[in-house]
Design an enzyme around this catalytic site. Structure first.
Site, PDB file in Angstrom:
ATOM      1  N   GLU A 155      11.425  15.590  13.983  1.00  0.00           N
ATOM      2  CA  GLU A 155      11.557  15.581  12.522  1.00  0.00           C
ATOM      3  C   GLU A 155      10.825  16.788  11.950  1.00  0.00           C
ATOM      4  O   GLU A 155       9.634  16.978  12.231  1.00  0.00           O
ATOM      5  CB  GLU A 155      10.903  14.317  11.956  1.00  0.00           C
ATOM      6  CG  GLU A 155      11.847  13.159  11.784  1.00  0.00           C
ATOM      7  CD  GLU A 155      11.271  12.099  10.838  1.00  0.00           C
ATOM      8  OE1 GLU A 155      11.915  11.775   9.855  1.00  0.00           O
ATOM      9  OE2 GLU A 155      10.171  11.592  11.104  1.00  0.00           O
ATOM     10  N   CYS A 207      14.520  10.730   5.214  1.00  0.00           N
ATOM     11  CA  CYS A 207      14.698  10.287   6.592  1.00  0.00           C
ATOM     12  C   CYS A 207      16.160  10.302   7.016  1.00  0.00           C
ATOM     13  O   CYS A 207      16.448  10.297   8.203  1.00  0.00           O
ATOM     14  CB  CYS A 207      14.095   8.907   6.770  1.00  0.00           C
ATOM     15  SG  CYS A 207      14.606   7.803   5.464  1.00  0.00           S
ATOM     16  N   LYS A 233       0.848  -1.197   0.000  1.00  0.00           N
ATOM     17  CA  LYS A 233       0.000   0.000   0.000  1.00  0.00           C
ATOM     18  C   LYS A 233       0.881   1.244   0.000  1.00  0.00           C
ATOM     19  O   LYS A 233       1.528   1.559   0.994  1.00  0.00           O
ATOM     20  CB  LYS A 233      -0.901   0.044   1.243  1.00  0.00           C
ATOM     21  CG  LYS A 233      -1.966   1.126   1.123  1.00  0.00           C
ATOM     22  CD  LYS A 233      -2.482   1.608   2.455  1.00  0.00           C
ATOM     23  CE  LYS A 233      -1.679   2.720   3.042  1.00  0.00           C
ATOM     24  NZ  LYS A 233      -1.648   3.989   2.268  1.00  0.00           N
ATOM     25  N   GLU A 283      11.176   0.593   8.956  1.00  0.00           N
ATOM     26  CA  GLU A 283      12.105   1.675   8.602  1.00  0.00           C
ATOM     27  C   GLU A 283      11.395   2.975   8.959  1.00  0.00           C
ATOM     28  O   GLU A 283      10.453   3.381   8.272  1.00  0.00           O
ATOM     29  CB  GLU A 283      12.388   1.665   7.094  1.00  0.00           C
ATOM     30  CG  GLU A 283      13.012   0.398   6.593  1.00  0.00           C
ATOM     31  CD  GLU A 283      14.513   0.353   6.804  1.00  0.00           C
ATOM     32  OE1 GLU A 283      15.086   1.345   7.282  1.00  0.00           O
ATOM     33  OE2 GLU A 283      15.102  -0.687   6.491  1.00  0.00           O
TER      34      GLU A 283
HETATM   35  P1  NAD Z   1       3.358   8.047   7.653  1.00  0.00           P
HETATM   36  O1  NAD Z   1       3.821   7.150   8.738  1.00  0.00           O
HETATM   37  O2  NAD Z   1       2.361   9.073   7.967  1.00  0.00           O
HETATM   38  O3  NAD Z   1       2.746   7.191   6.460  1.00  0.00           O
HETATM   39  C1  NAD Z   1       3.461   6.117   5.859  1.00  0.00           C
HETATM   40  C2  NAD Z   1       2.462   5.149   5.271  1.00  0.00           C
HETATM   41  O4  NAD Z   1       1.691   4.599   6.332  1.00  0.00           O
HETATM   42  C3  NAD Z   1       1.472   5.766   4.283  1.00  0.00           C
HETATM   43  O5  NAD Z   1       1.258   4.843   3.220  1.00  0.00           O
HETATM   44  C4  NAD Z   1       0.207   5.914   5.120  1.00  0.00           C
HETATM   45  O6  NAD Z   1      -0.979   5.876   4.355  1.00  0.00           O
HETATM   46  C5  NAD Z   1       0.307   4.695   6.021  1.00  0.00           C
HETATM   47  N1  NAD Z   1      -0.449   4.805   7.276  1.00  0.00           N
HETATM   48  C6  NAD Z   1      -0.729   5.915   7.991  1.00  0.00           C
HETATM   49  N2  NAD Z   1      -1.463   5.592   9.084  1.00  0.00           N
HETATM   50  C7  NAD Z   1      -1.635   4.254   9.057  1.00  0.00           C
HETATM   51  C8  NAD Z   1      -2.296   3.319   9.911  1.00  0.00           C
HETATM   52  N3  NAD Z   1      -2.931   3.705  11.028  1.00  0.00           N
HETATM   53  N4  NAD Z   1      -2.270   2.015   9.578  1.00  0.00           N
HETATM   54  C9  NAD Z   1      -1.617   1.598   8.468  1.00  0.00           C
HETATM   55  N5  NAD Z   1      -0.993   2.430   7.618  1.00  0.00           N
HETATM   56  C10 NAD Z   1      -0.982   3.746   7.913  1.00  0.00           C
HETATM   57  O7  NAD Z   1       4.698   8.648   7.036  1.00  0.00           O
HETATM   58  P2  NAD Z   1       4.814   9.675   5.846  1.00  0.00           P
HETATM   59  O8  NAD Z   1       4.440  11.007   6.370  1.00  0.00           O
HETATM   60  O9  NAD Z   1       4.152   9.145   4.631  1.00  0.00           O
HETATM   61  O10 NAD Z   1       6.389   9.597   5.554  1.00  0.00           O
HETATM   62  C11 NAD Z   1       7.309  10.336   6.247  1.00  0.00           C
HETATM   63  C12 NAD Z   1       7.939   9.494   7.355  1.00  0.00           C
HETATM   64  O11 NAD Z   1       8.560   8.350   6.788  1.00  0.00           O
HETATM   65  C13 NAD Z   1       9.037  10.227   8.072  1.00  0.00           C
HETATM   66  O12 NAD Z   1       8.938   9.978   9.447  1.00  0.00           O
HETATM   67  C14 NAD Z   1      10.316   9.602   7.505  1.00  0.00           C
HETATM   68  O13 NAD Z   1      11.418   9.726   8.339  1.00  0.00           O
HETATM   69  C15 NAD Z   1       9.886   8.208   7.285  1.00  0.00           C
HETATM   70  N6  NAD Z   1      10.727   7.541   6.297  1.00  0.00           N
HETATM   71  C16 NAD Z   1      11.626   6.620   6.737  1.00  0.00           C
HETATM   72  C17 NAD Z   1      12.463   5.966   5.827  1.00  0.00           C
HETATM   73  C18 NAD Z   1      13.466   4.966   6.302  1.00  0.00           C
HETATM   74  O14 NAD Z   1      14.058   4.287   5.477  1.00  0.00           O
HETATM   75  N7  NAD Z   1      13.685   4.808   7.602  1.00  0.00           N
HETATM   76  C19 NAD Z   1      12.354   6.247   4.474  1.00  0.00           C
HETATM   77  C20 NAD Z   1      11.410   7.183   4.048  1.00  0.00           C
HETATM   78  C21 NAD Z   1      10.588   7.818   4.989  1.00  0.00           C
END
Ligand code: NAD
Length: 491
Positions: free
Chosen positions: A378, A280, A171, A246
């Protein structure tokens, strides 16, 4: 078409639509229909049905399909670069030179790695038995990816999983699903069998949550925020699923007094502005020796002022917009709050044509105290917080003073200082005299609240496979020697 299930592009069955917006100008790139609970069930079933044949294929067969996949991606590289740029607001230079080639290299890497799954030698570890190890695919992987690198994150989740023989339901973030859908389509054209890769587009709180709890999903792999990562762990507990997380990061960028200051200044600019800071591993906390502190600030501020904001389709543009107005406003609010306790240099929302997009100028926040919001949380924007240090001990302590542990860099010409930094900074990666480069052969993943498990590299196979012990009796005896410990037959 917004779902890719069992090899076919279909519409989601909720009837609810979401516009994918180009954040550089507010125009609609595409409209997608969100997935329903039924779509999740369909996708998981397709992945389950595809698993026996795909996991039973030889490594050479899986490798051949992935090799063809890489070739097809190469042919369509420009199409991917354009689409990724538009849906995520990335400068076209970034998608052409980083996102897309990085993704293709990842496919090529896993095409090779699929044939190199290693294990222990078969042997007699007990005198009466021969033991061997089978490394097996886990089953159906339920995966969730974020919006910041939609294509690369899809690749990082899908490739090690399917190279090892698993099938997957992914997803993507609902605001940036387009390149993930196209990626799955091209994989299928290359010969990845129907059902091996499925993409469902929907909200995290509905279909994401459903995918996480689906009893037929064997493992969860998630990239996103630490907050949602906790939700993933809770969901995994319901059926004791394996989890790979991650999560967020707040990378320290440590500049010692003997560093090549010009190199550190350039590194800080590139490392903090990559993907408009929505990375990230981006450099977010510059920890700079007091003797070079003001020179560092002047140098970074000077280069920041030369960074070109502009239309993402223009190859001259350096810095694109934030992914949405909501994210831009969040960044602006954090910077505004920082004015009360630190020195803010640059920043602000540009006017004129760029005001239609969610742009924000590069921002330096000097004299940010280690306990301040801008230094700890962040921001996920083009913002670098800076604080001084006096001793090496203090620098390492500041670098580690964060709940995160994804990436870090140390800038020094002293090999002993560099070695100390790489040993003592707690994070999944430490660069020396650079910040950001990633490579398919090397693992990416965090420690502490940045998660656990590795993407990329052959280390990722540790996440996506299980080892099974197979033990053969060598004696052929009815009563084995060890049975005496349970019941002793009379002689
Ligand atoms: P997010 O956690 O808000 O969303 C990530 C994904 O999770 C999206 O597809 C979202 O629809 C889904 N999601 C949200 N709530 C959910 C729930 N309750 N149940 C299941 N799925 C759910 O993150 P974001 O804002 O999309 O991305 C930014 C974040 O991602 C930052 O914290 C960044 O540091 C992190 N990130 C980490 C890495 C890594 O490799 N460690 C890489 C890229 C981004």
């Amino acid at each position: 078409m917004s779902q890719f299930i069992n090899g076919k592009l279909i519409d989601g069955t909720t009837g609810e639509t979401v516009d994918v917006i180009d954040p550089s100008n507010g125009t609609v790139v595409d409209t997608i229909t969100l997935a329903s609970s039924d779509d999740v069930k369909l996708a998981v079933q397709a992945a389950r049905d595809a698993f026996p044949a795909w996991s039973g294929a030889t490594p050479a067969e899986r490798s051949a399909v992935l090799t063809k996949f890489a070739a097809l991606m190469e042919e369509r590289a420009e199409e991917f670069a354009q689409l990724e740029s538009r849906q995520a607001g990335k400068p076209i230079r970034l998608t052409r030179e980083f996102d897309v080639p990085g993704t293709i290299d990842n496919i090529s890497f896993f095409a090779g790695a699929a044939r190199n799954l290693e294990g222990k030698a078969t042997g007699e570890y007990s005198a009466d038995h021969t033991s061997s190890i089978r490394r097996e695919a886990i089953g159906v992987i339920g995966s969730i990816s974020p919006w910041n690198y939609p294509l690369q994150m899809a690749a990082w989740k899908i490739l090690p999983a399917i190279a090892a023989g698993n099938t997957i339901v992914l997803k993507p973030a609902e605001i940036t699903p387009l390149t993930t859908l196209l990626f799955a389509q091209v994989a299928t054209e290359a010969g990845v069998p129907d059902g091996v890769i499925n993409v469902i587009t929907g909200r995290g709180s509905t279909v994401g949550a459903e995918l996480l709890r689906h009893p037929d999903v064997d493992m969860l792999s998630f990239t996103g925020s630490t907050g949602v990562g906790r939700t993933v762990l809770e969901a995994a507990a319901t059926t004791a699923k394996r989890v790979h997380l991650e999560l967020g990061g707040k990378a320290p960028f440590v500049v010692f007094d003997d560093a090549d200051l010009e190199a550190a200044i350039h590194g800080a600019v590139a490392g903090s502005l990559i993907n408009t800071g929505q990375d990230c591993t981006a450099a977010t906390r510059a920890i700079v020796h007091r003797s070079v502190y003001e020179d560092f600030i002047t140098g970074v501020a000077d280069l920041y002022s030369k960074v070109r904001l502009g239309p993402t389709q223009d190859p001259a543009t350096d810095l694109g917009p934030l992914v949405s107005q909501a994210r831009r406003d969040k960044v602006a609010e954090m910077v505004d709050r920082a004015r009360a306790y630190a020195r803010v240099i640059g920043g602000g929302i540009p006017e004129g044509e760029l005001a239609n997009g969610s742009f924000f100028r590069p921002t330096l926040v000097a004299d940010a105290t280690p306990d301040s919001e801008i230094f700890r949380d962040e921001v996920f924007g083009p913002v670098l917080a800076v604080t001084p240090f006096d001793t090496d001990d203090e620098a390492i302590e500041l670098a580690n003073d964060t709940p995160y542990g994804l990436a870090a860099s140390a800038w020094t010409k002293d090999v002993y200082r560099a070695l100390r930094a790489t040993r003592e900074i707690r994070s999944g990666c430490v660069w020396v005299n650079d910040h950001i480069p990633i490579i398919s052969e090397m693992p990416h993943g965090g420690v502490k609240q940045s998660g656990f498990g590795k993407d990329m590299s052959t280390y990722s196979f540790d996440e996506y496979t299980v080892v099974k012990h197979v033990m053969f009796d060598l004696t052929g005896e009815k009563a084995k020697a060890w049975h005496r410990t349970i019941f002793a037959l009379e002689d």
